[in-house]
Motif scaffolding. Structure first.
Motif, mmCIF file in Angstrom:
data_model
loop_
_atom_site.group_PDB
_atom_site.id
_atom_site.type_symbol
_atom_site.label_atom_id
_atom_site.label_comp_id
_atom_site.label_asym_id
_atom_site.label_seq_id
_atom_site.Cartn_x
_atom_site.Cartn_y
_atom_site.Cartn_z
ATOM 1 N N UNK A 135 -51.853 -57.871 -0.089
ATOM 2 C CA UNK A 135 -50.603 -58.526 0.293
ATOM 3 C C UNK A 135 -50.811 -60.031 0.255
ATOM 4 N N UNK A 136 -49.919 -60.728 -0.460
ATOM 5 C CA UNK A 136 -49.954 -62.188 -0.522
ATOM 6 C C UNK A 136 -48.671 -62.746 0.087
ATOM 7 N N UNK A 184 -55.393 -55.560 2.092
ATOM 8 C CA UNK A 184 -56.040 -56.834 2.379
ATOM 9 C C UNK A 184 -54.964 -57.913 2.439
ATOM 10 N N UNK A 185 -55.037 -58.768 3.456
ATOM 11 C CA UNK A 185 -53.998 -59.768 3.700
ATOM 12 C C UNK A 185 -54.490 -61.148 3.287
ATOM 13 N N UNK A 186 -53.723 -61.805 2.421
ATOM 14 C CA UNK A 186 -54.044 -63.164 1.977
ATOM 15 C C UNK A 186 -52.760 -63.971 1.865
ATOM 16 N N UNK A 187 -52.911 -65.258 1.525
ATOM 17 C CA UNK A 187 -51.743 -66.132 1.409
ATOM 18 C C UNK A 187 -51.893 -67.043 0.200
ATOM 19 N N UNK A 188 -50.749 -67.462 -0.338
ATOM 20 C CA UNK A 188 -50.684 -68.396 -1.454
ATOM 21 C C UNK A 188 -49.949 -69.637 -0.990
ATOM 22 N N UNK A 227 -51.667 -70.379 7.603
ATOM 23 C CA UNK A 227 -52.962 -70.133 8.245
ATOM 24 C C UNK A 227 -52.779 -69.492 9.610
ATOM 25 N N UNK A 228 -51.826 -70.011 10.401
ATOM 26 C CA UNK A 228 -51.566 -69.438 11.731
ATOM 27 C C UNK A 228 -51.049 -68.011 11.627
ATOM 28 N N UNK A 229 -50.147 -67.788 10.685
ATOM 29 C CA UNK A 229 -49.515 -66.479 10.562
ATOM 30 C C UNK A 229 -50.494 -65.417 10.076
ATOM 31 N N UNK A 230 -51.376 -65.798 9.153
ATOM 32 C CA UNK A 230 -52.387 -64.858 8.669
ATOM 33 C C UNK A 230 -53.300 -64.425 9.812
ATOM 34 N N UNK A 231 -53.742 -65.390 10.607
ATOM 35 C CA UNK A 231 -54.615 -65.078 11.742
ATOM 36 C C UNK A 231 -53.899 -64.159 12.723
ATOM 37 N N UNK A 232 -52.640 -64.483 13.035
ATOM 38 C CA UNK A 232 -51.866 -63.677 13.991
ATOM 39 C C UNK A 232 -51.641 -62.258 13.461
ATOM 40 N N UNK A 286 -58.696 -66.573 2.209
ATOM 41 C CA UNK A 286 -57.512 -66.059 2.891
ATOM 42 C C UNK A 286 -56.254 -66.821 2.475
ATOM 43 N N UNK A 287 -56.367 -68.153 2.333
ATOM 44 C CA UNK A 287 -55.246 -68.978 1.886
ATOM 45 C C UNK A 287 -55.678 -69.672 0.603
ATOM 46 N N UNK A 288 -55.034 -69.310 -0.495
ATOM 47 C CA UNK A 288 -55.390 -69.848 -1.805
ATOM 48 C C UNK A 288 -54.395 -70.946 -2.178
ATOM 49 N N UNK A 289 -54.908 -72.126 -2.486
ATOM 50 C CA UNK A 289 -54.073 -73.259 -2.890
ATOM 51 C C UNK A 289 -53.767 -73.119 -4.378
ATOM 52 N N UNK A 290 -52.506 -72.808 -4.716
ATOM 53 C CA UNK A 290 -52.127 -72.617 -6.119
ATOM 54 C C UNK A 290 -51.185 -73.727 -6.594
#
Length: 401
Positions: A143-144, A170-174, A154-159, A31-35
């Motif tokens: 969506x990233x 699909x919702x993810x984060x970078x 992390x909080x925002x993705x969960x919310x 869900x949260x990818x460390x780039x």
């Protein structure tokens, strides 16, 4: 509040060419990818950056704007956002809500595989926009959210996932900087995917125009090779207000909210530099009583500049660096560009982009622009200028009508 829409699009996109990238499997990952290219925080060495900025000659001094975004700074900035005089946040939110269907339909029509929101923060404006896109697509999209604050991501993705369920998105984060994001998008495993970029908050105006060109170019061309990237479009929010009274009220809001937010940077500097034998010198240089808030609208530069200005002469040596400040010396800490459409057009063209469509709040001249590149990969199906073919780029293609 009234809005207007402008379009310079001259022909429909070729959907058959545009959508073939959906044959590719979507990129997988957490869900949260460390780039991050470096494990060091952006706040690393912030203390050294403070001293470096203040030890410059008069007229060249500066405070790092990161001093505004500590934990206390974030809280005080929220107070600024809630002030009715601070129009940029409110007007952009209203514009998005009023034009969300048309904006979403424009993005969906490109058949984009990925939507990347730069500086996504708490994603407060994201749910409605993604829901609208979800209604217009029948293919998978990722969506990233890109940001430097891992805990907030992390909080925002969960919310966001709790708030809404998507059929196709699909919702993810970078987790990384803008530079990290540009490099990740240019990586071989990601480069084939068509992407749409979104940069809201008129944050592009925080940079001078030359820096903004470099920033946009880092996403439209591979940073190391200059090869055109597979960009379907770029949603860019820009505040174009030139009304001095409205701007000054927004950036020095009644009640002192802006002033408290800016002056807390001194407290943060004391925290960062206060350890060790120079504590007395640090406390004196960064004493709240030795500085005052100042802000100026600079129409010739289309920019509002915020300063911390000394109220007395100050001299100190901290960690071996000598700092000398004259009484009344203005030290810039943050600025906000207010770019006309002509300026946005010029910056965009230098970055290989052109304005194809825009949505506008006429009262404040606040725009959301839809930019598309003239230079694209062969798999994007959009016109590419002949010059690149002559230069031998094998990733580009001129589409004949």
């Amino acid at each position: 509040m009234a809005t207007s829409v402008t379009s310079t699009m001259t022909r429909p996109l070729d959907k058959h060419i545009l959508r073939h990238s959906h044959d590719l499997p979507l990129p997988k990952g957490p869900d949260v990818l460390d780039i991050r290219s470096s494990q060091e925080s952006l706040l690393h060495n912030l203390d050294s950056k403070i001293l470096e900025g203040l030890s410059q000659p008069q007229g060249s001094k500066s405070f790092p704007s990161l001093l505004l975004w500590g934990e206390k700074g974030q809280v005080l900035y929220d107070d600024v956002l809630e002030a009715p005089e601070y129009y940029p946040y409110r007007v952009e939110d209203e514009l998005l809500q009023q034009r969300v269907d048309d904006i979403a339909r424009t993005v969906a029509s490109t058949g984009t595989d990925m939507l990347i929101e730069l500086g996504a923060g708490n994603m407060t404006k994201t749910a409605q926009f993604l829901s609208a896109i979800d209604n217009y697509i029948s293919y998978p999209l990722v969506y990233y959210a890109l940001d430097v604050d891992q805990a907030l991501l992390e909080r925002s993705i969960v919310a966001l996932k709790r708030r809404v369920t998507f059929r196709h998105i699909e919702v993810r984060a970078l987790f990384g900087t803008y530079d990290d994001g540009a490099n990740w998008l240019a990586s071989p495993e990601i480069a084939a995917y068509r992407r749409t970029l979104m940069f809201l908050g008129s944050s592009i105006g925080n940079d001078e125009q030359d820096a903004a060109v470099k920033f946009l170019s880092s996403f439209t061309q591979a940073p190391e090779t200059g090869v055109p990237q597979n960009v379907a479009g770029f949603l860019l929010a820009v505040d174009g207000c030139q009304d001095a009274a409205k701007i000054e009220a927004a950036y020095d809001v009644p009640g002192g909210y802006s002033r408290r937010w800016v002056k807390q940077a001194l407290e943060y500097a004391r925290e960062l530099l206060g350890e060790g034998i120079d504590r007395a010198e640090v406390d004196r240089i960064f004493d709240d009583n030795n500085w005052k808030f100042e802000g100026r609208w600079l129409p010739e530069r289309q920019r509002y500049q915020t300063y911390l200005t000394t109220t007395c002469s100050l001299t100190a040596t901290i960690r071996g660096q000598t700092i000398t400040l004259e009484e009344g010396e203005r030290v810039p800490i943050i600025s906000s560009g207010k770019w006309t459409r002509e300026t946005v057009d010029g910056v965009s063209l230098k970055a290989g982009l052109s304005i194809e469509k825009s949505w506008k709040n006429p009262e404040f001249d606040y725009h959301i622009y839809w930019l598309q590149p003239s230079l694209k990969r062969v798999d994007s199906g959009i016109v590419i200028i002949d010059e690149l073919e002559a230069e031998g780029h094998d990733q580009v293609h001129h589409r004949h009508e």
